[in-house]
Design a protein around this motif. Structure first.
Motif, PDB file in Angstrom:
ATOM      1  N   SER A 202       0.745  -1.203  -0.074  1.00  0.00           N
ATOM      2  CA  SER A 202       0.055   0.222   0.075  1.00  0.00           C
ATOM      3  C   SER A 202       0.695   1.440  -0.177  1.00  0.00           C
ATOM      4  CB  SER A 202      -0.881  -0.009   1.107  1.00  0.00           C
ATOM      5  OG  SER A 202      -1.845  -1.086   1.275  1.00  0.00           O
ATOM      6  N   HIS A 203       1.911   1.009   0.823  1.00  0.00           N
ATOM      7  CA  HIS A 203       3.038   2.401   0.639  1.00  0.00           C
ATOM      8  C   HIS A 203       3.542   2.408  -0.629  1.00  0.00           C
ATOM      9  CE1 HIS A 203       6.221   5.059   1.754  1.00  0.00           C
ATOM     10  NE2 HIS A 203       6.978   4.297   1.206  1.00  0.00           N
ATOM     11  N   HIS A 204       4.011   1.500  -1.324  1.00  0.00           N
ATOM     12  CA  HIS A 204       4.836   1.646  -2.570  1.00  0.00           C
ATOM     13  C   HIS A 204       3.943   2.083  -3.645  1.00  0.00           C
ATOM     14  CE1 HIS A 204       8.913   1.013  -1.057  1.00  0.00           C
ATOM     15  NE2 HIS A 204       8.457  -0.211  -0.148  1.00  0.00           N
ATOM     16  N   VAL A 205       2.830   1.797  -3.812  1.00  0.00           N
ATOM     17  CA  VAL A 205       1.769   1.988  -4.737  1.00  0.00           C
ATOM     18  C   VAL A 205       0.998   3.110  -4.417  1.00  0.00           C
ATOM     19  CG1 VAL A 205       1.806  -0.320  -5.731  1.00  0.00           C
ATOM     20  CG2 VAL A 205      -0.064   0.295  -4.208  1.00  0.00           C
ATOM     21  N   GLU A 206       1.036   3.889  -3.234  1.00  0.00           N
ATOM     22  CA  GLU A 206       0.625   5.188  -2.777  1.00  0.00           C
ATOM     23  C   GLU A 206      -0.898   5.170  -2.612  1.00  0.00           C
ATOM     24  OE1 GLU A 206       2.092   7.922  -5.598  1.00  0.00           O
ATOM     25  OE2 GLU A 206       4.150   6.980  -5.880  1.00  0.00           O
ATOM     26  N   PHE A 207      -1.336   3.944  -2.181  1.00  0.00           N
ATOM     27  CA  PHE A 207      -2.846   3.902  -2.134  1.00  0.00           C
ATOM     28  C   PHE A 207      -3.527   5.092  -0.922  1.00  0.00           C
ATOM     29  CE2 PHE A 207      -3.475  -0.899  -2.774  1.00  0.00           C
ATOM     30  CZ  PHE A 207      -3.803  -0.606  -4.168  1.00  0.00           C
ATOM     31  N   ALA A 316       6.990  -3.802 -10.661  1.00  0.00           N
ATOM     32  CA  ALA A 316       7.403  -4.687  -9.474  1.00  0.00           C
ATOM     33  C   ALA A 316       7.695  -6.051  -9.724  1.00  0.00           C
ATOM     34  CB  ALA A 316       6.123  -4.575  -8.641  1.00  0.00           C
ATOM     35  N   TYR A 317       8.115  -6.836  -8.626  1.00  0.00           N
ATOM     36  CA  TYR A 317       8.747  -8.005  -8.924  1.00  0.00           C
ATOM     37  C   TYR A 317       8.240  -9.050  -7.761  1.00  0.00           C
ATOM     38  CZ  TYR A 317      12.190 -12.080  -8.719  1.00  0.00           C
ATOM     39  OH  TYR A 317      12.584 -13.167  -8.358  1.00  0.00           O
ATOM     40  N   GLY A 318       7.811 -10.257  -7.968  1.00  0.00           N
ATOM     41  CA  GLY A 318       7.750 -11.091  -6.611  1.00  0.00           C
ATOM     42  C   GLY A 318       7.611 -12.499  -7.191  1.00  0.00           C
ATOM     43  N   ALA A 319       6.825 -13.261  -6.447  1.00  0.00           N
ATOM     44  CA  ALA A 319       6.294 -14.530  -6.612  1.00  0.00           C
ATOM     45  C   ALA A 319       5.106 -14.806  -5.566  1.00  0.00           C
ATOM     46  CB  ALA A 319       7.417 -15.623  -6.619  1.00  0.00           C
ATOM     47  N   THR A 320       4.449 -15.916  -5.741  1.00  0.00           N
ATOM     48  CA  THR A 320       3.548 -16.283  -5.026  1.00  0.00           C
ATOM     49  C   THR A 320       4.037 -16.512  -3.673  1.00  0.00           C
ATOM     50  OG1 THR A 320       2.210 -17.348  -6.839  1.00  0.00           O
ATOM     51  CG2 THR A 320       1.596 -18.081  -4.620  1.00  0.00           C
ATOM     52  N   GLU A 321       5.222 -17.108  -3.404  1.00  0.00           N
ATOM     53  CA  GLU A 321       5.858 -17.426  -2.414  1.00  0.00           C
ATOM     54  C   GLU A 321       6.223 -16.267  -1.645  1.00  0.00           C
ATOM     55  OE1 GLU A 321       6.778 -21.036  -4.838  1.00  0.00           O
ATOM     56  OE2 GLU A 321       6.324 -19.014  -5.103  1.00  0.00           O
ATOM     57  N   THR A 322       6.350 -14.904  -2.184  1.00  0.00           N
ATOM     58  CA  THR A 322       6.944 -13.899  -1.511  1.00  0.00           C
ATOM     59  C   THR A 322       5.886 -12.684  -1.362  1.00  0.00           C
ATOM     60  OG1 THR A 322       7.545 -12.891  -3.656  1.00  0.00           O
ATOM     61  CG2 THR A 322       9.388 -14.159  -2.461  1.00  0.00           C
ATOM     62  N   GLY A 323       4.604 -13.128  -1.177  1.00  0.00           N
ATOM     63  CA  GLY A 323       3.727 -12.171  -0.728  1.00  0.00           C
ATOM     64  C   GLY A 323       2.570 -11.615  -1.639  1.00  0.00           C
ATOM     65  N   PRO A 324       2.832 -11.108  -3.011  1.00  0.00           N
ATOM     66  CA  PRO A 324       3.908 -11.709  -3.801  1.00  0.00           C
ATOM     67  C   PRO A 324       5.351 -10.606  -3.935  1.00  0.00           C
ATOM     68  CG  PRO A 324       2.359 -10.480  -5.132  1.00  0.00           C
ATOM     69  CD  PRO A 324       1.761 -10.406  -3.741  1.00  0.00           C
ATOM     70  N   LEU A 325       4.797  -9.363  -3.768  1.00  0.00           N
ATOM     71  CA  LEU A 325       5.832  -8.324  -4.219  1.00  0.00           C
ATOM     72  C   LEU A 325       7.086  -7.950  -3.647  1.00  0.00           C
ATOM     73  CD1 LEU A 325       3.132  -6.101  -6.230  1.00  0.00           C
ATOM     74  CD2 LEU A 325       4.713  -7.898  -7.122  1.00  0.00           C
ATOM     75  N   VAL A 326       8.150  -8.049  -4.091  1.00  0.00           N
ATOM     76  CA  VAL A 326       9.296  -7.787  -3.055  1.00  0.00           C
ATOM     77  C   VAL A 326      10.279  -6.680  -3.753  1.00  0.00           C
ATOM     78  CG1 VAL A 326       9.143  -9.858  -1.697  1.00  0.00           C
ATOM     79  CG2 VAL A 326      10.601  -9.951  -4.161  1.00  0.00           C
ATOM     80  N   THR A 328      10.348  -2.881  -6.085  1.00  0.00           N
ATOM     81  CA  THR A 328       9.307  -1.624  -6.588  1.00  0.00           C
ATOM     82  C   THR A 328      10.478  -0.895  -7.773  1.00  0.00           C
ATOM     83  OG1 THR A 328       8.071   0.110  -6.420  1.00  0.00           O
ATOM     84  CG2 THR A 328       9.557  -0.318  -4.756  1.00  0.00           C
ATOM     85  N   SER A 329       9.878  -0.346  -8.575  1.00  0.00           N
ATOM     86  CA  SER A 329      10.732   0.602  -9.419  1.00  0.00           C
ATOM     87  C   SER A 329      10.299   2.062  -9.044  1.00  0.00           C
ATOM     88  CB  SER A 329      10.569   0.477 -10.911  1.00  0.00           C
ATOM     89  OG  SER A 329       8.930   0.770 -11.281  1.00  0.00           O
ATOM     90  N   ASN A 330       9.248   2.410  -8.049  1.00  0.00           N
ATOM     91  CA  ASN A 330       8.721   3.546  -7.680  1.00  0.00           C
ATOM     92  C   ASN A 330       9.604   4.411  -6.948  1.00  0.00           C
ATOM     93  OD1 ASN A 330       6.757   5.399  -7.677  1.00  0.00           O
ATOM     94  ND2 ASN A 330       5.316   4.470  -6.198  1.00  0.00           N
ATOM     95  N   THR A 331      10.391   4.880  -7.496  1.00  0.00           N
ATOM     96  CA  THR A 331      11.685   5.507  -6.900  1.00  0.00           C
ATOM     97  C   THR A 331      11.594   7.191  -7.739  1.00  0.00           C
ATOM     98  OG1 THR A 331      13.894   5.794  -6.460  1.00  0.00           O
ATOM     99  CG2 THR A 331      13.144   4.039  -8.033  1.00  0.00           C
ATOM    100  N   ARG A 332      11.238   8.130  -7.576  1.00  0.00           N
ATOM    101  CA  ARG A 332      10.953   9.232  -8.005  1.00  0.00           C
ATOM    102  C   ARG A 332      12.399   9.893  -7.801  1.00  0.00           C
ATOM    103  NH1 ARG A 332       5.317  12.179  -6.573  1.00  0.00           N
ATOM    104  NH2 ARG A 332       4.221  10.350  -6.636  1.00  0.00           N
TER     105      ARG A 332
END
Length: 535
Positions: A202-207, A316-326, A328-332
């Motif tokens: 939620s933080h990294h996609v700015e909800f 973003a990147y991840g897998a089912t095993e990792t939540g999934p997302l571990v 982010t490219s969201n870096t201004r």
């Protein structure tokens, strides 16, 4: 003060702070406030309790995107049971293992998909299944033995049931992978894991509470990347699209002022193709953010999405095993300092409270030179607890190259900013249009054909899907098997997206001295001119 991190915290906050606000717009346009949604959730929970579902039991759901997905998830979890979403794109026999392995006591299904599991329905002795109650969205249309979902809700109280004593370490959900080697693995996430991932994501996609999310990604995929928790807790609005369709996406964006959606690179390309020929707005009043994952989007796609549609891409990147997302490219800050499209093209660096390393075969970090390759390993609170009923696989996943780290099986480089670039996969998994496909599973089906002697399935480049399965086959002597015949043979036995889209017959395939097919040689033939080999 310490209090447990539970998935139900997100629903409770939405009801307390945003109860009278519209929380969900169903696929048919029906609107539900968070209070109304909560009443429906409680009714289903009370039905499950009446049927004898207890803490630790499993409830399976087979459906495309639906408001009932959100309802079933929370109704199950608030009574301490485990939610088991099933991939609705599978063939009927592929559900046999999933139902047998997870042993749900209740199975709920979209009426359009009940036929896929009808062969499992019957008395326990006849069908050999754990399922005691079968619920369809439309019970009458589903036929004998199915209870109607809305009838069940109408017959039960909207009062919140007494919740059992739930620990944050209690299991919350079982999410099945595509089965990279043999049968699919059930990824177990606890309440803490799901809760923690939702906070980070939620933080990294700015909800924010005025966000409107359009459900373009399948909800069964890792519970929709955690949006069901994060966006709900923030108080945002969910707009449901049952199955992806570009025209519907743009209509919903305009009608509901959508500000956020998810989409694999394939989805982005389909939206761009439609937009090019259609006279439709690409946004409402609010700007649109789109999160993309699966295979890396080409820079050209990123440019077109941002320049033509006016959307901001978060990779973003991840897998089912990792939540999934571990990552982010969201870096201004990094984008301002470097090449914008080069930064966004990378899946990014580690999210909050997540540790990532790229390591060599000895478990030592490789240089951050964006050239030296290694395996991606991860530590974080959002990483799976274990594989369901698979202790050996669990141990191997956490102790292969380095102890107490989850080994993703993905091969990557990383740069001086510790931003990853995924370059290959240690396991032979094809990602086609955002769907994971096990080459071993497809090969096993091909080998069932009596005319096949040797077969290998690899991912090859595809303009629309990113990559697609290709079968390379050596036939039995004297056989006259054709490409169309073999493809049709697989389509009768597998979900269609898993099937080869092309077949090439050869005299021999490269093999090691032990008879193992050298797939890397085959892949090189087809990926030689491509920027990346992710097959």
């Amino acid at each position: 003060m310490k209090r447990p991190l539970l998935t139900t915290d997100y629903l409770d906050r939405a009801v307390t702070l945003y109860g009278d606000d519209v929380g969900v717009v169903a696929e048919d346009g029906t609107e539900f406030t968070y209070n109304e949604l909560n009443d429906r959730i409680n009714r289903l929970s009370n039905a499950l309790l009446e049927w004898g579902v207890e803490k630790g039991d499993r409830v399976a759901l087979l459906t495309p995107n639906s408001h009932r997905f959100i309802e079933t998830l929370y109704a199950t979890m608030q009574i301490g049971a485990l939610f088991v979403p099933l991939n609705f794109r599978l063939q009927p026999t592929e559900y046999d293992y999933l139902v047998d392995d997870s042993a749900p006591s209740v199975l709920i299904a979209h009426t359009g998909f009940t036929e896929k599991v009808d062969h499992l329905k019957g008395t326990d002795a006849e069908a050999g299944t754990s399922v005691e109650r079968w619920v369809a969205y439309d019970g009458d249309a589903a036929g004998e033995g199915w209870h109607g979902y809305e009838d069940v809700l109408a017959e039960h109280s909207p009062e919140q049931p007494d919740r059992p004593d739930i620990s944050e370490e209690d299991d919350a959900t079982i999410l099945y992978t595509s089965g990279t080697t043999g049968n699919p693995k059930g990824v177990v996430h606890t309440h803490r894991i799901q809760h923690y991932h939702a906070l980070i994501h939620s933080h990294h996609v700015e909800f924010e509470d005025d966000d409107t999310l359009l459900w373009t990604s399948p909800m069964f995929h890792i519970n929709g990347w955690g949006h069901i928790y994060g966006l709900t807790g923030i108080g945002g609005k969910h707009v449901i699209v049952e199955q992806f369709d570009p025209e519907t996406v743009f209509e919903r964006i305009a009608d509901h002022d959508v500000s956020y959606l998810g989409g694999a690179p394939t989805v982005l390309n389909m939206l761009l193709d439609y937009y090019e020929d259609a006279d439709v707005p690409s946004t409402g009043e609010k700007p649109v953010r789109v999160e993309t994952a699966a295979s890396p989007p080409p820079k050209s796609t990123i440019r077109e999405v941002e320049d033509e549609l006016g959307w901001r891409i978060i990779h973003a990147y991840g897998a089912t095993e990792t939540g999934p997302l571990v990552t982010t490219s969201n870096t201004r800050r990094k984008i301002q300092q470097g090449d914008k499209y080069d930064i966004i093209n990378k899946p990014g660096f580690a999210t909050l409270n997540t540790e990532i390393l790229v390591v060599d075969q000895h478990g030592d970090p490789v240089p951050t030179d964006d050239e030296t390759q290694g395996e991606v390993i991860v530590r974080g609170n959002q990483v799976l607890d274990r594989y369901w009923n698979k202790p050996d696989e669990t141990h191997r996943a956490f102790h292969d190259r380095r102890d107490d780290w989850f080994h993703t099986g993905d091969i990557a480089t990383w740069d001086e900013n510790r931003m990853l670039t995924i370059v290959d996969r240690k396991k032979d998994v094809i990602i086609s249009g955002g769907e994971n496909i096990s080459t071993i599973e497809v090969q096993d089906v091909i080998y069932e054909h009596p005319d096949v002697q040797v077969a290998a399935v690899i991912g090859v480049p595809h303009e629309k899907w990113g990559e697609t399965p290709k079968a390379l086959v050596v036939t039995q002597e004297g056989a006259d098997l054709t490409e169309d015949e073999l493809i049709e043979f697989t389509r009768e036995r597998l979900a269609h997206y898993k099937c080869p889209t092309s077949v090439e017959f050869r005299e021999t395939l490269p093999q090691t001295s032990t008879g193992k097919i050298q797939k890397y040689e085959l892949r090189e033939e087809f990926w030689d001119d491509e920027e990346k080999n992710v097959g």
